[in-house]
Design an enzyme around this catalytic site. Structure first.
Site, mmCIF file in Angstrom:
data_model
loop_
_atom_site.group_PDB
_atom_site.id
_atom_site.type_symbol
_atom_site.label_atom_id
_atom_site.label_comp_id
_atom_site.label_asym_id
_atom_site.label_seq_id
_atom_site.Cartn_x
_atom_site.Cartn_y
_atom_site.Cartn_z
ATOM 1 N N HIS A 62 0.808 -1.074 0.029
ATOM 2 C CA HIS A 62 -0.006 0.032 -0.133
ATOM 3 C C HIS A 62 0.882 1.033 -0.015
ATOM 4 O O HIS A 62 0.652 2.138 -0.701
ATOM 5 C CB HIS A 62 -0.909 0.134 1.269
ATOM 6 C CG HIS A 62 -1.920 1.180 1.298
ATOM 7 N ND1 HIS A 62 -1.810 2.116 2.295
ATOM 8 C CD2 HIS A 62 -2.620 1.661 0.458
ATOM 9 C CE1 HIS A 62 -2.400 3.084 2.423
ATOM 10 N NE2 HIS A 62 -3.099 2.864 1.221
ATOM 11 N N GLU A 65 2.064 2.030 -3.472
ATOM 12 C CA GLU A 65 1.089 2.460 -4.225
ATOM 13 C C GLU A 65 0.884 4.035 -4.249
ATOM 14 O O GLU A 65 0.953 4.650 -5.140
ATOM 15 C CB GLU A 65 -0.561 1.990 -3.702
ATOM 16 C CG GLU A 65 -1.471 2.505 -4.715
ATOM 17 C CD GLU A 65 -2.773 2.791 -3.493
ATOM 18 O OE1 GLU A 65 -3.597 3.763 -3.522
ATOM 19 O OE2 GLU A 65 -2.981 1.885 -2.913
ATOM 20 N N HIS A 66 1.116 4.594 -3.010
ATOM 21 C CA HIS A 66 1.309 6.070 -2.804
ATOM 22 C C HIS A 66 2.756 6.487 -3.460
ATOM 23 O O HIS A 66 2.494 7.498 -4.046
ATOM 24 C CB HIS A 66 1.257 6.376 -1.537
ATOM 25 C CG HIS A 66 -0.004 6.321 -0.819
ATOM 26 N ND1 HIS A 66 -0.714 7.526 -0.455
ATOM 27 C CD2 HIS A 66 -0.730 5.409 -0.442
ATOM 28 C CE1 HIS A 66 -1.851 6.996 0.155
ATOM 29 N NE2 HIS A 66 -1.952 5.906 0.072
ATOM 30 N N GLU A 144 -3.183 8.346 6.828
ATOM 31 C CA GLU A 144 -4.592 7.758 6.422
ATOM 32 C C GLU A 144 -4.948 6.731 7.536
ATOM 33 O O GLU A 144 -6.157 6.396 7.632
ATOM 34 C CB GLU A 144 -4.439 7.027 4.924
ATOM 35 C CG GLU A 144 -5.392 6.135 4.327
ATOM 36 C CD GLU A 144 -5.027 5.535 2.988
ATOM 37 O OE1 GLU A 144 -5.815 4.679 2.781
ATOM 38 O OE2 GLU A 144 -4.042 5.789 2.827
#
Length: 450
Positions: A62, A65-66, A144
């Site tokens: 994840h 992904e950023h 997040e």
């Protein structure tokens, strides 16, 4: 052009067609023409998700992904967003247990821009990846986690249930968001190694759907992606096989500042891609898929002991799927009464199965959801990638609904009898702490939306 080519003249349902191709470097390409509107969707699935992570480095898929939006050789900083949105397009990326995807929907005449952008970061992200971007996105992901998981009512429920349902050491034991400690521990070297291993053309599927010229689109793909080298260092994910049932009821009581008591449970169900999984999907739709479902009618309408009651399926290909039960209580109702009513409904369903009317309604509901996914260029592009990455054949996307419609009521009853049992579930019981009692009545409606 070093490219294999196979085509489907009439791939499945509603006249939808697609063609599949493969570049010399291993990149799989799926194209589907749709000239209804002048837009084109680009979707790129990488065969990497949280199931590929190792202990001590959860959340890396994840985090990456950023990092993929932090610039590449010819696109600096936030340029990927700026160029796509400046051309009238939209974009995003997501990470799951089983894949990471990136997607753009563009005006058709801007398709080449989207392909160039995706190829530039696939081929050259490491030239722009540095400690500054690593620290920046590490902080973004940690924030997040705070906003979506740690600091919202019931926010960590999925994480807790996953950890209960899949044993320690199982590749699905942790969720894609990862832990704060592991996010802090990730290094630039970890990220660089992760990219080299997984972000290679032979570990990806690219789909383009919409108002396209296939020949020109393939020429652009070959031009921009064709020179990116493949990489053979990827290890297969750890085996996610488990027994059909958990064999006991696993249980955890969570005391938090939540607006209402809640009963949540995860049931171990068949793997995605099987007929049994389709039968389980129909069972959960009858039991908890919307306001006409059995659980909603029993708990919300009849007993009035809950403000919301739902039962849905998380389809997983590399591990048993999860049936997710979520009930928020009303007023001062205690959880044991809710749980007894749920078990009563599940036992009755396992004995009798769905009525013909329930079966017809559930199949129609799943058919409508399938049509909604394939009805947009972006949804169709995503489905083509999904079936290519997880099941090896993108064309299965077009026939998925026929498999659901072919399932019988007896198969639905049988999977419910075998799997929807108290000894095959992980349970979370939420009990509000003292500080939440004063707002319980005012927050019931909010709890229904969680």
């Amino acid at each position: 052009m070093p490219m294999g080519h196979t085509a489907t003249a009439q791939a499945g349902s509603g006249g939808l067609t697609a063609t599949e191709h493969r570049l010399a470097n291993g990149l799989r390409v799926v194209l589907s023409e749709d000239h209804l509107t002048p837009v084109a969707a680009v979707c790129l699935w990488y065969d990497v998700g949280s199931r590929h992570e190792v202990k001590g480095r959860t959340g890396l898929a994840h985090l990456f992904e950023h990092l993929m939006f932090q610039g590449s050789a010819q696109v600096s900083g936030n340029g990927h967003f700026e160029l796509v949105q400046g051309a009238g397009g939209s974009l995003n990326g997501t990470t799951s247990f089983e894949r990471t995807n990136y997607f753009e929907t563009m005006p058709a005449h801007q398709l080449e821009l989207a392909l160039w952008l995706e190829a530039d970061r696939m081929g050259s992200l490491l030239t722009a990846l540095d400690d500054e971007s690593m620290e920046n996105q590490r902080d973004v992901v940690k924030n997040e986690r705070r906003q979506r998981y740690d600091n919202v009512p019931y926010g960590t429920a999925f994480e807790k249930l996953t950890a209960l349902a899949y044993p320690e050491g199982h590749p699905y034991h942790h969720t894609p968001i990862g832990s704060m400690a592991d996010l802090d521990a990730a290094t630039l070297a970890d990220a660089q190694s992760f990219f080299r291993t997984y972000y290679a053309p032979n570990n990806a599927v690219l789909s383009v759907v919409g108002d396209i010229d296939p020949e020109q689109t393939l020429a652009w793909i070959e031009k921009y992606f064709g020179t990116i080298p493949s990489h053979d260092g990827k290890q297969p994910p750890r085996d996610g096989t488990l027994p059909d049932t958990i064999g006991e009821q696993l249980r955890e009581v969570v005391e938090e500042e939540v607006p209402a008591r809640a009963l949540m449970a995860a049931y171990r169900l068949p793997h995605d891609g099987t007929r049994e999984c389709d039968a389980a999907d129909l069972a959960l739709t009858v039991l908890g898929g919307g306001e006409s479902s059995r659980l909603h009618n029993r708990l919300v309408r009849h007993d009035r002991t809950a403000v919301a009651a739902g039962f849905g399926l998380l389809r997983l290909a590399g591990a048993p799927s999860l049936g997710w039960l979520d009930v928020k209580t009303s007023g001062g109702v205690e959880v044991p009464g809710i749980e007894a009513a749920v078990d009563d409904e599940l036992e009755r369903f396992a004995a009798e199965g769905p009525t013909p009317e329930e079966m017809e309604r559930a199949q129609a509901q799943l058919e409508r959801e399938w049509l909604d996914r394939l009805g947009t260029v972006a949804g169709r592009a995503d489905e083509l990638c999904r079936y290519a990455v997880l099941f090896g054949d993108p064309m299965l996307a077009f026939s998925a609904v026929s498999r659901v419609l072919d399932v019988t009521a007896e198969e639905v009853r049988a999977v419910a009898q075998a799997r929807l049992r108290p000894d095959n579930r992980a349970v979370l019981v939420y009990e509000p702490v003292q500080a939440a009692e004063g707002t319980e009545d005012n927050d019931d409606a909010e709890g229904a939306d969680q």
